[in-house]
Scaffold this motif. Sequence first.
Motif, PDB file in Angstrom:
ATOM      1  N   SER A   4     -19.631  -4.747  -9.292  1.00 54.09           N
ATOM      2  CA  SER A   4     -20.508  -4.871 -10.445  1.00 54.09           C
ATOM      3  C   SER A   4     -21.901  -4.448 -10.015  1.00 54.09           C
ATOM      4  N   ASP A   5     -22.816  -4.452 -10.971  1.00 55.33           N
ATOM      5  CA  ASP A   5     -24.186  -4.052 -10.655  1.00 55.33           C
ATOM      6  C   ASP A   5     -24.833  -5.011  -9.665  1.00 55.33           C
ATOM      7  N   THR A   6     -24.327  -6.226  -9.586  1.00 54.41           N
ATOM      8  CA  THR A   6     -24.940  -7.219  -8.703  1.00 54.41           C
ATOM      9  C   THR A   6     -24.428  -7.120  -7.275  1.00 54.41           C
ATOM     10  N   GLU A   7     -23.408  -6.313  -7.052  1.00 53.43           N
ATOM     11  CA  GLU A   7     -22.861  -6.187  -5.702  1.00 53.43           C
ATOM     12  C   GLU A   7     -23.453  -4.969  -5.008  1.00 53.43           C
ATOM     13  N   PRO A   8     -23.610  -5.051  -3.685  1.00 58.74           N
ATOM     14  CA  PRO A   8     -24.213  -3.930  -2.979  1.00 58.74           C
ATOM     15  C   PRO A   8     -23.246  -2.755  -2.908  1.00 58.74           C
ATOM     16  N   ALA A   9     -23.792  -1.554  -2.775  1.00 58.79           N
ATOM     17  CA  ALA A   9     -22.933  -0.413  -2.495  1.00 58.79           C
ATOM     18  C   ALA A   9     -22.205  -0.678  -1.193  1.00 58.79           C
ATOM     19  N   THR A  10     -20.989  -0.185  -1.103  1.00 58.24           N
ATOM     20  CA  THR A  10     -20.188  -0.372   0.099  1.00 58.24           C
ATOM     21  C   THR A  10     -20.975   0.011   1.350  1.00 58.24           C
ATOM     22  N   GLY A  11     -20.929  -0.869   2.321  1.00 58.28           N
ATOM     23  CA  GLY A  11     -21.553  -0.550   3.598  1.00 58.28           C
ATOM     24  C   GLY A  11     -22.994  -1.003   3.729  1.00 58.28           C
ATOM     25  N   HIS A  13     -26.277  -3.542   3.692  1.00 62.02           N
ATOM     26  CA  HIS A  13     -26.623  -4.934   3.959  1.00 62.02           C
ATOM     27  C   HIS A  13     -26.956  -5.614   2.637  1.00 62.02           C
ATOM     28  N   ASP A  14     -26.349  -6.765   2.384  1.00 58.01           N
ATOM     29  CA  ASP A  14     -26.610  -7.511   1.154  1.00 58.01           C
ATOM     30  C   ASP A  14     -27.387  -8.767   1.516  1.00 58.01           C
ATOM     31  N   PRO A  15     -28.649  -8.859   1.113  1.00 60.99           N
ATOM     32  CA  PRO A  15     -29.461 -10.016   1.492  1.00 60.99           C
ATOM     33  C   PRO A  15     -28.945 -11.324   0.916  1.00 60.99           C
ATOM     34  N   CYS A  20     -23.555 -11.090   5.896  1.00 61.18           N
ATOM     35  CA  CYS A  20     -24.591 -10.102   6.251  1.00 61.18           C
ATOM     36  C   CYS A  20     -25.764 -10.805   6.928  1.00 61.18           C
ATOM     37  N   ARG A  21     -26.091 -11.994   6.459  1.00 59.27           N
ATOM     38  CA  ARG A  21     -27.227 -12.723   7.041  1.00 59.27           C
ATOM     39  C   ARG A  21     -26.887 -13.244   8.439  1.00 59.27           C
ATOM     40  N   ILE A  22     -25.640 -13.641   8.666  1.00 54.36           N
ATOM     41  CA  ILE A  22     -25.210 -14.029  10.013  1.00 54.36           C
ATOM     42  C   ILE A  22     -25.290 -12.821  10.946  1.00 54.36           C
ATOM     43  N   ILE A  23     -24.805 -11.680  10.481  1.00 52.75           N
ATOM     44  CA  ILE A  23     -24.825 -10.457  11.297  1.00 52.75           C
ATOM     45  C   ILE A  23     -26.256 -10.070  11.648  1.00 52.75           C
TER      46      ILE A  23
END
Length: 124
Positions: A4-11, A13-15, A20-23
């Motif tokens: 959806s529009d709220t999800e990041p493009a594949t690959g 980093h999603d804040p 992603c925050r652990i990584i």
Amino acid sequence: MGNSDTEPATGRHDPDCVFCRIIAGEIPSERVHEDDQLIAFKDLHPQAPVHVLVVPREHRRDVTELAQQPDLLARIATVAGEVAATHADGEFRLIFNTGASAGQSVFHVHAHVLAGGKLAEGAL
Ligand code: AMP
Ligand code: ZN
């Protein structure tokens, strides 16, 4: 279903994504493996004596999306085996919960590695 529009493009980093925050090191974790493609860390709520999550560094929603990169998917199996050999007797269960009704709560693909003794049937 799908992005959806709220999800990041594949690959990307999603804040807003806990993994992603652990990584990124913004949230602490007990890491047991890291390389240029993957990290592995202990699950916060272990369901077995050894319960480790193997997670690609790049944000992918689930295992079906990860299947577009067979080499990376295979690396997860290899790292799972290494974790089970280092922290248990080498035998393990590997689980990808895929979709909310299947128990997926973090939508950054991760493999659960369960090991370290006789595992309950139907755990997770
Ligand atoms: P799933 O329900 O398959 O999406 O698995 C998500 C897993 O992530 C659960 O087993 C949680 O216990 C685990 N988890 C959530 N937040 C953290 C965290 N900050 N550190 C380690 N494990 C976590
Ligand atoms: Zn993520």
